[in-house]
Design an enzyme around this catalytic site. Structure first.
Site, PDB file in Angstrom:
ATOM      1  CG  ASN A 185      46.436  34.750 -16.345  1.00 64.58           C
ATOM      2  OD1 ASN A 185      46.592  35.609 -17.210  1.00 64.58           O
ATOM      3  ND2 ASN A 185      45.760  33.645 -16.570  1.00 64.58           N
TER       4      ASN A 185
ATOM      5  CB  SER B 163      37.655  39.495 -17.067  1.00 62.75           C
ATOM      6  OG  SER B 163      37.613  40.890 -17.193  1.00 62.75           O
TER       7      SER B 163
ATOM      8  CD  GLU C 237      42.769  34.320 -27.651  1.00 60.54           C
ATOM      9  OE1 GLU C 237      42.446  33.294 -27.030  1.00 60.54           O
ATOM     10  OE2 GLU C 237      42.779  34.380 -28.885  1.00 60.54           O
TER      11      GLU C 237
ATOM     12  CB  CYS D  14      42.428  31.527 -19.466  1.00 59.35           C
ATOM     13  SG  CYS D  14      43.868  31.133 -20.440  1.00 59.35           S
TER      14      CYS D  14
ATOM     15  CD  GLU E  28      38.046  32.884 -15.811  1.00 60.77           C
ATOM     16  OE1 GLU E  28      37.716  34.079 -15.886  1.00 60.77           O
ATOM     17  OE2 GLU E  28      38.974  32.396 -16.480  1.00 60.77           O
TER      18      GLU E  28
HETATM   19  P1  NAP Z   1      40.952  41.953 -16.495  1.00 60.39           P
HETATM   20  O1  NAP Z   1      40.601  42.501 -15.179  1.00 60.39           O
HETATM   21  O2  NAP Z   1      39.891  41.874 -17.541  1.00 60.39           O
HETATM   22  O3  NAP Z   1      42.181  42.831 -17.028  1.00 60.39           O
HETATM   23  C1  NAP Z   1      42.810  42.532 -18.244  1.00 60.39           C
HETATM   24  C2  NAP Z   1      43.407  43.799 -18.807  1.00 60.39           C
HETATM   25  O4  NAP Z   1      42.349  44.692 -19.166  1.00 60.39           O
HETATM   26  C3  NAP Z   1      44.285  44.559 -17.805  1.00 60.39           C
HETATM   27  O5  NAP Z   1      45.380  45.118 -18.474  1.00 60.39           O
HETATM   28  C4  NAP Z   1      43.343  45.640 -17.318  1.00 60.39           C
HETATM   29  O6  NAP Z   1      43.994  46.785 -16.820  1.00 60.39           O
HETATM   30  C5  NAP Z   1      42.608  45.966 -18.601  1.00 60.39           C
HETATM   31  N1  NAP Z   1      41.358  46.690 -18.409  1.00 60.39           N
HETATM   32  C6  NAP Z   1      40.564  46.760 -17.313  1.00 60.39           C
HETATM   33  N2  NAP Z   1      39.501  47.551 -17.564  1.00 60.39           N
HETATM   34  C7  NAP Z   1      39.624  47.985 -18.835  1.00 60.39           C
HETATM   35  C8  NAP Z   1      38.837  48.809 -19.681  1.00 60.39           C
HETATM   36  N3  NAP Z   1      37.682  49.359 -19.270  1.00 60.39           N
HETATM   37  N4  NAP Z   1      39.268  49.049 -20.951  1.00 60.39           N
HETATM   38  C9  NAP Z   1      40.408  48.501 -21.383  1.00 60.39           C
HETATM   39  N5  NAP Z   1      41.211  47.700 -20.629  1.00 60.39           N
HETATM   40  C10 NAP Z   1      40.807  47.440 -19.375  1.00 60.39           C
HETATM   41  O7  NAP Z   1      41.569  40.485 -16.383  1.00 60.39           O
HETATM   42  P2  NAP Z   1      42.664  39.957 -15.353  1.00 60.39           P
HETATM   43  O8  NAP Z   1      42.025  39.821 -14.024  1.00 60.39           O
HETATM   44  O9  NAP Z   1      43.926  40.709 -15.493  1.00 60.39           O
HETATM   45  O10 NAP Z   1      42.954  38.511 -15.979  1.00 60.39           O
HETATM   46  C11 NAP Z   1      42.172  37.404 -15.713  1.00 60.39           C
HETATM   47  C12 NAP Z   1      41.230  37.095 -16.850  1.00 60.39           C
HETATM   48  O11 NAP Z   1      41.966  36.915 -18.056  1.00 60.39           O
HETATM   49  C13 NAP Z   1      40.497  35.785 -16.623  1.00 60.39           C
HETATM   50  O12 NAP Z   1      39.164  35.933 -17.026  1.00 60.39           O
HETATM   51  C14 NAP Z   1      41.235  34.824 -17.532  1.00 60.39           C
HETATM   52  O13 NAP Z   1      40.512  33.694 -17.910  1.00 60.39           O
HETATM   53  C15 NAP Z   1      41.542  35.701 -18.685  1.00 60.39           C
HETATM   54  N6  NAP Z   1      42.624  35.120 -19.483  1.00 60.39           N
HETATM   55  C16 NAP Z   1      42.338  34.583 -20.710  1.00 60.39           C
HETATM   56  C17 NAP Z   1      43.339  33.985 -21.464  1.00 60.39           C
HETATM   57  C18 NAP Z   1      43.069  33.414 -22.822  1.00 60.39           C
HETATM   58  O14 NAP Z   1      44.018  33.263 -23.596  1.00 60.39           O
HETATM   59  N7  NAP Z   1      41.844  33.083 -23.160  1.00 60.39           N
HETATM   60  C19 NAP Z   1      44.637  33.922 -20.959  1.00 60.39           C
HETATM   61  C20 NAP Z   1      44.878  34.462 -19.699  1.00 60.39           C
HETATM   62  C21 NAP Z   1      43.871  35.073 -18.973  1.00 60.39           C
HETATM   63  P3  NAP Z   1      44.076  47.045 -15.227  1.00 60.39           P
HETATM   64  O15 NAP Z   1      44.893  45.947 -14.689  1.00 60.39           O
HETATM   65  O16 NAP Z   1      44.710  48.385 -15.161  1.00 60.39           O
HETATM   66  O17 NAP Z   1      42.667  47.032 -14.716  1.00 60.39           O
END
Ligand code: NAP
Length: 480
Positions: free
Chosen positions: A157, A234, A253, A287, A381
């Site tokens: 994002n 996530s 995060e 987020c 969320e």
């Molecule tokens: P996501 O699906 O959890 O993916 C985040 C990262 O993790 C991606 O690079 C993903 O790679 C990788 N990943 C997936 N499975 C993994 C595994 N088993 N082991 C290691 N890495 C793995 O999250 P998203 O959909 O990209 O982002 C949205 C989430 O991020 C929301 O929950 C949002 O709230 C959160 N977020 C939090 C903050 C904060 O600062 N608190 C800021 C921004 C976003 P792939 O893409 O290859 O699956």
């Protein structure tokens, strides 16, 4: 500099652009056209990236702070020179409306500048050991040392600025990085590698591996040379990583269902534009997006009516069109998920005040009222342009509802009463409380992070540097 001009991209390992054995097609979330072919790193590629980072460790560790600062300033300049190109990448790979995308690139530049400044301020303290009997005649001080190879995993994002929040403080504190960007948004990280290559970074100090999160994540977790995993994404993925990471330092995060409280007697007209932006900026895929609003009954009808009126002005469309406010969700599956959550809430008694519909890729800004706290649109969320606006009879009740969440990133309260504000600041169980603002506020040097399932550890350059360094104590015995 190797500019990756063609559609077929390469991994960046040990200062070299490297082909992978397999590739995956990267599609535009908005019109599903092919944007690029992205290398899928295998275990061996990731191990080579860790080898490269490990060999850069000593060079970076010994590099003076002023040199690390100059490299980070050069990275900031590199983004400045390519601002429009960088914004276009974000608009294409993430469907981020280009005006918002420009804002992200500007923040990215600022984040690297903050990192350049913080690189010069990393220090320990002296300790009065003679406060303890037996501690006399000893000079004691602490220093902060780089932790070692850092694996950074980032979400889709904010693919440029959230990468900057990991690469910036890592380099500032003398740590090499292996970066794994989200599969939907790899182009912004490959652009960073191009910029960093020219910025004077030692070979191996930054490596970019694209491909499957689970495959790359497993290599990170199982390689002892990786000393820290900094993850933004996530909760499900982050918590699973932490459970497997053993003694590695892990900062998380994660997500949230952020809320704002609107007290009686506040000027509703003054806060509506900001609330609408907080709920729908980047299609709610933030987020700290404003997902829940708890409004005092005295001003509830006025708030809902004016909120809906303002939200109707948002322009939907192509992310590359500068007048677009709301564009596609990151995937058609997310459009379906958002629709099913809204339908479920409506079937269970919620009222649809606006939206609720979608095309295959774009979900309309949606306002729901009278939503039960158990509904997914409220307690999970939502990560889509959906906001829940519920009536409360007091701030007391609202604080209970805000805290009734498995998340706790940031929360806001609008009130004219300073006692109510300070009481809310005390009682809201979140990482950051915003008084007279929405929770969707972040500047890049403030401490940022959550409690509960919103994460562990803090970012915001100075605070990330604390996480990325080890404290060492030195005691000089002057008794002999
Ligand atoms: P996501 O699906 O959890 O993916 C985040 C990262 O993790 C991606 O690079 C993903 O790679 C990788 N990943 C997936 N499975 C993994 C595994 N088993 N082991 C290691 N890495 C793995 O999250 P998203 O959909 O990209 O982002 C949205 C989430 O991020 C929301 O929950 C949002 O709230 C959160 N977020 C939090 C903050 C904060 O600062 N608190 C800021 C921004 C976003 P792939 O893409 O290859 O699956």
């Amino acid at each position: 500099m190797t500019t990756q001009t063609g559609k077929k991209k390469k991994l960046f390992i040990g200062g070299q652009w490297v082909e992978a054995r397999t590739y995956q097609s990267l599609k535009s979330p908005y019109d599903q056209s092919e944007l690029a072919e992205i290398p899928v790193a295998e275990k061996e590629d990731v191990t080579k990236a860790i080898d490269a980072a490990d060999s850069a460790r000593e060079t970076l560790r010994k590099m003076p702070a002023h040199e690390r600062a100059v490299i980070l300033e050069n990275i900031a300049k590199g983004f400045e020179e390519r601002l429009e190109f960088a914004a276009e990448i974000l608009a294409k790979e993430a469907a981020k409306p280009v005006s918002t995308a420009r804002g992200e690139v500007q923040r990215t530049i600022q984040t690297y500048k903050f990192a350049a400044e913080e690189a010069k301020r990393i220090h320990g303290e002296t300790l009065p050991l003679d406060a303890a009997q037996g501690g006399e005649n000893r000079l004691a001080y602490t220093v902060r040392e780089p932790i070692g190879v850092i694996a950074a995993i980032t979400p889709f994002n904010f693919p440029m600025n959230l990468v900057a929040h990991k690469v910036g403080p890592a380099i500032a504190s003398g740590n090499p990085v292996v970066l794994k960007p989200a599969s939907q948004t790899p182009l912004s990280s490959l652009l960073l590698a191009e910029i960093a290559e020219k910025a004077g970074l030692p070979t191996g100090a930054l490596n970019v591996v694209t491909g499957r999160g689970s495959v790359i994540g497993d290599v990170f977790v199982n390689d002892d040379r990786v000393k820290m995993i900094t993850f933004t994404g996530s909760p499900a993925v982050g918590i699973a990583l932490r459970n497997k990471a053993g003694l590695k330092r892990v900062t998380l995060e994660l997500g949230s269902n952020s809320a704002v409280i609107v007290d009686k007697e506040v000027n509703i007209d003054g806060l509506i534009p900001r609330c609408v932006t907080g709920a729908f900026a980047y299609q709610g895929q933030v987020c700290i997006s404003l997902q829940r609003v708890y409004v005092h009954e005295d001003v509830y009808e006025e708030y809902v009516e004016k909120f809906v009126e303002k939200a109707k002005e948002l322009k939907l469309g192509d992310p590359l069109d500068p007048s677009t406010d709301v564009s596609a969700l990151i995937s058609p599956d997310d459009v379906k998920r958002a629709g099913s959550w809204v339908n479920e809430a409506v079937q269970n008694g919620a009222k649809l005040a606006l939206g609720g519909q979608s095309s295959e890729t774009v979900f309309l800004p949606t306002v729901l009222t009278d939503v039960d706290r158990q509904e997914k649109v409220s307690c999970q969320e939502v990560f889509a342009p959906i906001v829940v606006i519920n009536k409360v009879s007091s701030v007391e009740e609202a604080i209970g509802l805000v805290n009734d969440s498995s998340y706790g990133l940031q929360a806001g309260i609008y009130t004219n009463d300073v006692h109510t504000a300070l009481d809310a600041a005390d009682r809201l169980h979140v990482g950051g409380v915003l008084i007279n603002d929405i929770p969707t506020f972040r500047v890049d040097h403030m401490p940022y992070g959550g409690v509960k399932e919103s994460g562990a550890g803090r970012e915001g350059i100075k605070y990330a540097i604390e996480e990325m360094t080890e404290m060492k104590l030195v005691i000089f015995n002057r008794n002999n």
